[in-house]
Design a protein around this motif. Sequence first.
Motif, short mmCIF file in Angstrom:
data_model
loop_
_atom_site.label_atom_id
_atom_site.label_comp_id
_atom_site.label_asym_id
_atom_site.label_seq_id
_atom_site.Cartn_x
_atom_site.Cartn_y
_atom_site.Cartn_z
N VAL A 1 -0.41 -8.90 -14.48
CA VAL A 1 0.68 -9.27 -15.39
C VAL A 1 0.47 -8.80 -16.83
O VAL A 1 1.42 -8.52 -17.56
CB VAL A 1 0.91 -10.80 -15.36
N ALA A 2 -0.80 -8.67 -17.26
CA ALA A 2 -1.05 -8.39 -18.68
C ALA A 2 -0.64 -6.96 -19.05
O ALA A 2 -0.87 -6.02 -18.29
CB ALA A 2 -2.52 -8.59 -19.00
N ASP A 3 -0.06 -6.82 -20.23
CA ASP A 3 0.12 -5.50 -20.83
C ASP A 3 -1.15 -5.11 -21.58
O ASP A 3 -1.51 -3.94 -21.65
CB ASP A 3 1.30 -5.52 -21.82
N GLU A 4 -1.80 -6.15 -22.15
CA GLU A 4 -3.00 -5.93 -22.96
C GLU A 4 -4.01 -7.00 -22.58
O GLU A 4 -3.66 -8.17 -22.45
CB GLU A 4 -2.63 -6.06 -24.45
N VAL A 5 -5.25 -6.58 -22.41
CA VAL A 5 -6.34 -7.53 -22.18
C VAL A 5 -7.27 -7.47 -23.39
O VAL A 5 -7.66 -6.38 -23.83
CB VAL A 5 -7.11 -7.21 -20.88
N VAL A 6 -7.60 -8.64 -23.92
CA VAL A 6 -8.49 -8.75 -25.07
C VAL A 6 -9.73 -9.49 -24.62
O VAL A 6 -9.64 -10.60 -24.07
CB VAL A 6 -7.79 -9.53 -26.22
N PHE A 7 -10.90 -8.88 -24.82
CA PHE A 7 -12.15 -9.57 -24.49
C PHE A 7 -12.81 -10.03 -25.79
O PHE A 7 -13.08 -9.22 -26.67
CB PHE A 7 -13.10 -8.66 -23.71
N MET A 8 -13.02 -11.34 -25.90
CA MET A 8 -13.66 -11.92 -27.09
C MET A 8 -15.03 -12.46 -26.75
O MET A 8 -15.26 -12.95 -25.65
CB MET A 8 -12.81 -13.07 -27.64
N VAL B 1 2.78 -9.36 -22.57
CA VAL B 1 1.83 -10.40 -22.14
C VAL B 1 0.43 -9.94 -22.54
O VAL B 1 -0.03 -8.88 -22.12
CB VAL B 1 1.89 -10.62 -20.62
N THR B 2 -0.22 -10.74 -23.38
CA THR B 2 -1.59 -10.48 -23.80
C THR B 2 -2.48 -11.54 -23.17
O THR B 2 -2.24 -12.74 -23.34
CB THR B 2 -1.72 -10.53 -25.33
N VAL B 3 -3.49 -11.11 -22.42
CA VAL B 3 -4.44 -12.05 -21.82
C VAL B 3 -5.75 -11.95 -22.57
O VAL B 3 -6.28 -10.86 -22.80
CB VAL B 3 -4.65 -11.74 -20.32
N THR C 1 -7.27 -17.28 -20.21
CA THR C 1 -7.50 -17.64 -18.81
C THR C 1 -8.74 -16.94 -18.28
O THR C 1 -9.23 -15.97 -18.87
CB THR C 1 -6.27 -17.25 -17.94
N HIS C 2 -9.24 -17.46 -17.15
CA HIS C 2 -10.31 -16.76 -16.42
C HIS C 2 -9.76 -16.11 -15.16
O HIS C 2 -10.53 -15.60 -14.34
CB HIS C 2 -11.43 -17.75 -16.05
N GLU C 3 -8.43 -16.16 -14.99
CA GLU C 3 -7.81 -15.60 -13.78
C GLU C 3 -7.68 -14.08 -13.93
O GLU C 3 -6.69 -13.55 -14.44
CB GLU C 3 -6.43 -16.24 -13.56
N ILE C 4 -8.71 -13.38 -13.45
CA ILE C 4 -8.76 -11.92 -13.61
C ILE C 4 -7.62 -11.24 -12.85
O ILE C 4 -7.03 -10.26 -13.30
CB ILE C 4 -10.13 -11.36 -13.15
N GLY C 5 -7.30 -11.79 -11.67
CA GLY C 5 -6.20 -11.22 -10.88
C GLY C 5 -4.88 -11.28 -11.63
O GLY C 5 -4.10 -10.31 -11.62
N PHE C 6 -4.63 -12.40 -12.30
CA PHE C 6 -3.41 -12.54 -13.10
C PHE C 6 -3.41 -11.52 -14.24
O PHE C 6 -2.41 -10.85 -14.51
CB PHE C 6 -3.32 -13.97 -13.66
N ALA C 7 -4.56 -11.39 -14.89
CA ALA C 7 -4.67 -10.43 -16.00
C ALA C 7 -4.38 -9.01 -15.51
O ALA C 7 -3.64 -8.26 -16.15
CB ALA C 7 -6.06 -10.50 -16.62
N ARG C 8 -4.93 -8.68 -14.37
CA ARG C 8 -4.76 -7.32 -13.84
C ARG C 8 -3.29 -7.06 -13.49
O ARG C 8 -2.76 -5.99 -13.70
CB ARG C 8 -5.65 -7.14 -12.61
N LYS D 1 4.24 -15.72 -14.04
CA LYS D 1 4.67 -14.35 -13.74
C LYS D 1 6.17 -14.20 -13.89
O LYS D 1 6.66 -13.20 -14.45
CB LYS D 1 4.24 -13.97 -12.31
N ASP D 2 6.92 -15.19 -13.41
CA ASP D 2 8.39 -15.17 -13.56
C ASP D 2 8.77 -15.15 -15.03
O ASP D 2 9.69 -14.44 -15.45
CB ASP D 2 9.03 -16.41 -12.90
N LEU D 3 8.07 -15.95 -15.81
CA LEU D 3 8.34 -16.03 -17.24
C LEU D 3 8.07 -14.68 -17.92
O LEU D 3 8.86 -14.21 -18.74
CB LEU D 3 7.44 -17.12 -17.83
N ALA D 4 6.97 -14.06 -17.54
CA ALA D 4 6.63 -12.73 -18.08
C ALA D 4 7.70 -11.72 -17.71
O ALA D 4 8.14 -10.91 -18.55
CB ALA D 4 5.27 -12.28 -17.56
N ALA D 5 8.17 -11.79 -16.46
CA ALA D 5 9.18 -10.83 -15.98
C ALA D 5 10.50 -11.01 -16.72
O ALA D 5 11.28 -10.06 -16.85
CB ALA D 5 9.39 -11.00 -14.48
N SER D 6 10.74 -12.22 -17.24
CA SER D 6 11.99 -12.48 -17.97
C SER D 6 11.94 -11.96 -19.40
O SER D 6 12.93 -12.01 -20.13
CB SER D 6 12.29 -13.98 -17.99
N GLY D 7 10.76 -11.45 -19.83
CA GLY D 7 10.65 -10.87 -21.16
C GLY D 7 10.08 -11.78 -22.23
O GLY D 7 10.09 -11.46 -23.41
#
Length: 262
Positions: free
Chosen positions: A224-231, A40-42, A215-222, A202-208
């Motif tokens: 669920v994300a494997d990688e966070v990209v800031f542009m 998951v890349t956010v 997104t702007h959802e920082i909590g989700f990024a923290r 989150k369920d979808l991410a957990a399924s692989g």
Amino acid sequence: MTATPDVMVELTGIHKEFGHGHSAVHVLRGVDLTVPRGSVTVILGPSGSGKSTLLRCINELEDITAGSVVVDGERMGYRVDAKGVVHRLHPKVVARQRRRIGMVFQRFHLFPHLTATANVMEAPMRVRGLSKADARTQALDLLRRVGLADRADHYPAQLSGGQQQRVAIARALAMDPELMLFDEPTSALDPELVGEVLAVMKDLAASGMTMIVVTHEIGFAREVADEVVFMDQGVVVEQGPPSEVLDAPREQRTRDFLAHVL
């Protein structure tokens, strides 16, 4: 091109300009990004930083100006001949490539005259050639998966925004994609409905499922994300695991952005 087994998306030198000449707007300025299979890349960044345009380039909804987009070992939109000359692929071939990528938008884009079930059935019947019975069985399974089994016969106008967005996710999954792109999927929702959509993601991410999420959802990024990209301004300013980019950003621009959204 040969597929690298552990890489799903490889972006190399992506440039995107809108318009021509002096009035051209340079939205993406040489973006490189590798997305491992099953990760998951956010993507975070201020408005106008090129995040949504980048997703649209991956999905061939926008033509890139320069660079290459490779999904699961296949170059999107173009082929290179024996002499190294790049040719645009026929629209039918591009449409076939696009079928492997599911996309969920900020607005739900559901057909208002179709029930939730019929919305999810439409593309598999039309594009994948599924029978009505098979498409219905699959649609009901997917609606169950996103927690909407009891809303299967409701029309979009009878559903909340969060429920409509979950139908949109089920509809994208109905094409059996290898990659899911989410373009600010919660930004049009009332705050109390955001959680139900993020829970499905989150369920979808957990399924692989391989996912790229703007997104702007920082909590989700923290969480669920494997990688966070800031542009910012069409370039990748920094990227890394959430513990680095969100909790100990190296770049001042990232720190300023996080201070603003948090």
